[in-house]
Design an enzyme around this catalytic site. Structure first.
Site, PDB file in Angstrom:
ATOM      1  N   PHE A 143     -58.221  -8.089   4.133  1.00 27.87           N
ATOM      2  CA  PHE A 143     -56.926  -7.409   4.187  1.00 27.87           C
ATOM      3  C   PHE A 143     -56.185  -7.724   5.482  1.00 27.87           C
ATOM      4  O   PHE A 143     -54.963  -7.756   5.508  1.00 27.87           O
ATOM      5  CB  PHE A 143     -57.109  -5.899   4.033  1.00 27.87           C
ATOM      6  CG  PHE A 143     -57.469  -5.497   2.624  1.00 27.87           C
ATOM      7  CD1 PHE A 143     -56.529  -5.582   1.607  1.00 27.87           C
ATOM      8  CD2 PHE A 143     -58.745  -5.048   2.320  1.00 27.87           C
ATOM      9  CE1 PHE A 143     -56.853  -5.224   0.315  1.00 27.87           C
ATOM     10  CE2 PHE A 143     -59.077  -4.698   1.026  1.00 27.87           C
ATOM     11  CZ  PHE A 143     -58.134  -4.774   0.011  1.00 27.87           C
ATOM     12  N   HIS A 433     -15.082 -47.813 -36.561  1.00 29.18           N
ATOM     13  CA  HIS A 433     -14.880 -47.143 -35.268  1.00 29.18           C
ATOM     14  C   HIS A 433     -15.194 -48.095 -34.104  1.00 29.18           C
ATOM     15  O   HIS A 433     -14.389 -48.246 -33.178  1.00 29.18           O
ATOM     16  CB  HIS A 433     -15.772 -45.899 -35.200  1.00 29.18           C
ATOM     17  CG  HIS A 433     -15.596 -45.093 -33.960  1.00 29.18           C
ATOM     18  ND1 HIS A 433     -14.795 -43.975 -33.904  1.00 29.18           N
ATOM     19  CD2 HIS A 433     -16.112 -45.235 -32.710  1.00 29.18           C
ATOM     20  CE1 HIS A 433     -14.821 -43.478 -32.682  1.00 29.18           C
ATOM     21  NE2 HIS A 433     -15.630 -44.223 -31.934  1.00 29.18           N
ATOM     22  N   GLU A 434     -16.346 -48.751 -34.158  1.00 29.50           N
ATOM     23  CA  GLU A 434     -16.742 -49.630 -33.057  1.00 29.50           C
ATOM     24  C   GLU A 434     -15.878 -50.886 -33.005  1.00 29.50           C
ATOM     25  O   GLU A 434     -15.604 -51.397 -31.915  1.00 29.50           O
ATOM     26  CB  GLU A 434     -18.222 -50.009 -33.190  1.00 29.50           C
ATOM     27  CG  GLU A 434     -19.185 -48.831 -33.155  1.00 29.50           C
ATOM     28  CD  GLU A 434     -19.044 -47.977 -31.915  1.00 29.50           C
ATOM     29  OE1 GLU A 434     -18.628 -48.506 -30.864  1.00 29.50           O
ATOM     30  OE2 GLU A 434     -19.331 -46.766 -31.987  1.00 29.50           O
TER      31      GLU A 434
END
Length: 749
Positions: A143, A433-434
């Protein structure tokens, strides 16, 4: 070599084990006699002289030391006695005890008795009390150790690792020449401090390395340790903060105490923003554990106590949130910005990381350095490592340019998802798209060069158009930004025109285009209506510091910013629409090839853009894919042959060593040697056979080419004239593209 630190968990377990052993021993010695079985000596005498069926009757006694163990009639079994017993008591005189037992026998009450009147050992007598005292002392020590900032468990000790010698040198760090030159002063000071002190110069107490992730800040710190050859303490900023209050400050003190003991030395704190962020930004106020740790760090770096000979290096990529008291002169005197490498730096980085990797002859390091624009050193190292893994997976021994390009795509966008099931409709939408992105990028003069178009999913994308800026531009012109936004909107525009509908595939394109347009208006002063004003949007918001901070402009200005951003997006969309409508035939060709071949590379796309037919482009793609397959097959055969050759050479070397050691006879060695020579001859024959097959294949291709020429001669003049006209048009288109590229290069210069 690193200095070992005590492990607090291990210490805790040792103390816990000591207490557990003490409790068990105390229970064994003190608690093994059940006090409920104990009777007084008077009760024992009564049981000897009285015989009452209603009362317990003694069947047998055993005397050991000063204890009388009693077995009752109907009690424990005779075989278990005296290990277990029913009652026990203590006596004072053995002679008196024997007389009383004998008198009980005379009255006809026979009692079996055994006597071992030895004195018990002192350990049996006093052992329980000694163990009890030891347990109490251990508990007190335990402790007490938990107090004083828990240093007994190591909570208050620094977790810094002491590196006595580092193998990293400045030669191992590429692409950061100016940064190495700045740090070289620290190395020279640590090696020869008198050279600087004689001139009245003061070496910086702290150096802060600032840069993007992966640019080599930690590697530079390791190189400083390796070059200076002094003790090097390395710790992370998060290692200071712990659950218990005061631990962080205690660890800072312990770190600098250790550094003083090893002076001159270097203390390196990685990711210092974990503990050095601006005070007053947390919910805990002045009592925040992190702020206590920072306060202690400030005191140690430039307090009343002089820490001469200790140089603090720190690294972060969030210098904007550091406390001003930490970055002032006297603490971190110098800030070194570690930038992303340029094309020359990337070339050096590639050479460093490929030093131990077998590269094929087709690997062009200069071209690879141009293709990796914008990548940090860690990204390049990861790319080469992925290329090595791809090569090993394919069973080859040399890394080719094809492997590196595939690894680059994998690092930038993720691995291919060839096995994903895609409907024809989705594939068609992705192709359109591409192709829109690619056509706009190829048409506008300020867009990056198109390297690859594909409808194969990678990462989160259903398809991709890969572009690279091979010129390492530092400043972005307004027209280039506008062209980039137009290119981003090319995919959505192609969907509108070719499908008469729109899809969700453009979400990321719209997000990036909006952010770029907003920066042009609010940060870079590229709006005529708003003028040359910056509206404070460039700095990232730090919640603890900027909580409840109001915008530095009115609602009218905010509306105007939104209006200007919308105007830029609308104009870009209009330009993209004009380009797509004028190139509908090219988009249809790109779409058809993507549906057939899934991927179009730079050379084939330029052919298509310059007027080549779909059949010509697909044939060129087939030739390239065939060459790729042939190269991979040839590389696999070479790897197999090399593996066999290595195996034969290894067997020969082993046999030779065994023959020299006398393990096998000379005749056995000669037999093994002849067998190995026979295998080598067979291997050479296989190689020659493969070469003959390749030569025969080339001859067959030449024959086919001659037959095509002869068939062309047999055609009528009108057909020949039409073909020549088509070739002339293709050549004109190629010349026009080259002229446009030269003009583009001249504009850039």
């Amino acid at each position: 070599m690193e200095k070992k630190k005590s492990n607090p968990l291990k210490t805790l377990l040792i103390y816990g084990l000591i207490l557990l052993v003490g409790i068990v021993l105390i229970y064994w010695f003190v608690g093994r006699n059940d006090t409920s079985k104990q009777i007084s000596y008077t009760e024992f005498q009564t049981m000897l002289v009285e015989e009452d069926a209603q009362k317990p009757q003694i069947a047998e006694i055993s005397v050991y030391g000063n204890t009388i163990r009693i077995r009752l009639k109907g009690g424990v079994k005779e075989n278990d006695f005296p290990r277990t017993y029913d009652r026990y008591c203590y006596y004072l005189s053995i002679d008196k005890l024997m007389e009383e037992v004998e008198s009980a026998k005379k009255d006809g009450f026979v009692i079996k008795a055994s006597y071992e009147p030895r004195v018990q050992s002192w350990f049996v007598t006093y052992g329980p009390y000694i163990i009890l005292i030891v347990g109490i002392v251990a508990a007190i020590f335990l402790f007490r150790s938990m107090s004083a900032n828990n240093k007994g468990f190591g909570f208050g000790r620094s977790k810094a690792r002491l590196v006595v010698s580092s193998n990293v040198r400045f030669a191992d760090v590429a692409g950061a020449e100016e940064e190495k030159q700045e740090l070289q002063e620290l190395v020279e000071f640590l090696k020869n401090p008198a050279r600087y002190t004689e001139l009245g110069a003061r070496i910086p107490k702290g150096v802060l390395l600032v840069g993007n992730p992966g640019t080599g800040k930690t590697l530079l710190a390791k190189a400083v340790a390796g070059e200076s050859k002094v003790p090097f303490f390395s710790i992370s900023g998060s290692d200071f903060v712990e659950l218990y209050v005061g631990v962080g400050a205690s660890r800072v003190r312990d770190l600098f105490e250790s550094a003083k003991a090893n002076s001159p030395c270097i203390v390196f704190i990685d990711e210092i923003d974990a503990v050095g962020r601006q005070r007053g930004a947390g919910l805990g106020g002045g009592n925040d554990e992190r702020e206590q740790t920072l306060n202690q760090l400030l005191v140690e770096m430039d307090g009343f106590e002089a820490n001469s000979g200790i140089i603090v290096l720190a690294a972060t990529n969030r210098a904007d949130i550091l406390d001003p008291a930490l970055t002032r002169p006297g603490r971190f005197d110098r800030q070194i910005y570690v930038h992303l490498p340029d094309v020359k730096g990337r070339e050096e980085i590639i050479k460093v990381h490929s030093k131990n990797k077998p590269l094929s002859n087709d690997v062009d390091i200069k071209r690879l350095a141009r293709l990796t624009s914008g990548l940090a050193g860690a990204d390049i190292e990861n790319m080469l490592n992925e290329a090595a893994l791809l090569t090993a997976r394919d069973g080859r021994y040399k890394i080719s340019m094809i492997d590196i390009q595939e690894a680059l795509n994998k690092v930038l966008m993720g691995p291919k998802k060839v096995s994903r099931v895609i409907t024809e409709q989705d594939k068609k939408i992705t192709a359109i798209h591409e192709s829109g992105h690619a056509i706009v990028a190829q048409t506008l003069p300020n867009c990056d060069n198109v390297q690859e178009i594909s409808v194969i999913p990678r990462g989160m994308a259903g398809g991709y158009t890969l572009t690279f800026d091979e010129k390492d531009r530092t400043h972005m012109q307004k027209q280039k930004l506008l062209d980039s936004i137009t290119m981003m909107l090319g995919g959505r525009t192609a969907e509108e025109i070719m499908l008469d509908d729109i899809t969700t595939g453009a979400s990321n394109d719209l997000e990036r285009a909006t952010k770029l347009a907003h920066k042009m208006v609010a940060e870079w002063g590229m709006s005529e209506k708003l003028g040359l004003l910056s509206y404070g949007e460039g700095e990232e918001i730090f919640v603890g510091r900027d909580y409840q901070r109001q915008l530095p402009y009115s609602q009218e200005v905010a509306n105007l910013i939104d209006s200007e951003v919308g105007k830029i997006i609308a104009e870009a969309h209009k330009r993209a629409t004009e380009i797509i409508k004028s190139k509908k035939d090219v988009i249809e060709k790109v779409q058809q090839i993507l549906l057939d071949k899934e991927t179009i590379y730079k050379e084939e796309f330029e052919m298509l853009f310059n007027g080549a037919s779909v059949d010509e482009v697909e044939k060129a793609i087939d030739v390239k894919e065939q060459e790729k397959r042939e190269y991979q097959e040839r590389a696999k055969k070479e790897a197999l042959e090399e593996h066999k050759s290595r195996d034969i050479q290894s067997r020969l070397a082993t046999a030779e060593a065994l023959a020299k050691a006398g393990v096998i006879s000379k005749q056995d060695y000669e037999n093994i040697k002849r067998e190995a020579e026979k295998e080598i001859a067979q291997l050479n024959a296989e190689i020659g056979k493969i070469e003959q097959q390749e030569q025969a294949k080339k001859a067959e291709e030449n024959t086919d080419a001659n037959s095509e020429n002869s068939s062309a001669e047999s055609k009528n003049p009108s057909e020949v004239k039409a073909e020549e006209k088509e070739k002339t048009e293709v050549q004109k288109a190629e010349k026009a593209t080259q002229a446009r590229k030269r003009k583009k290069d001249d504009d850039d210069k």
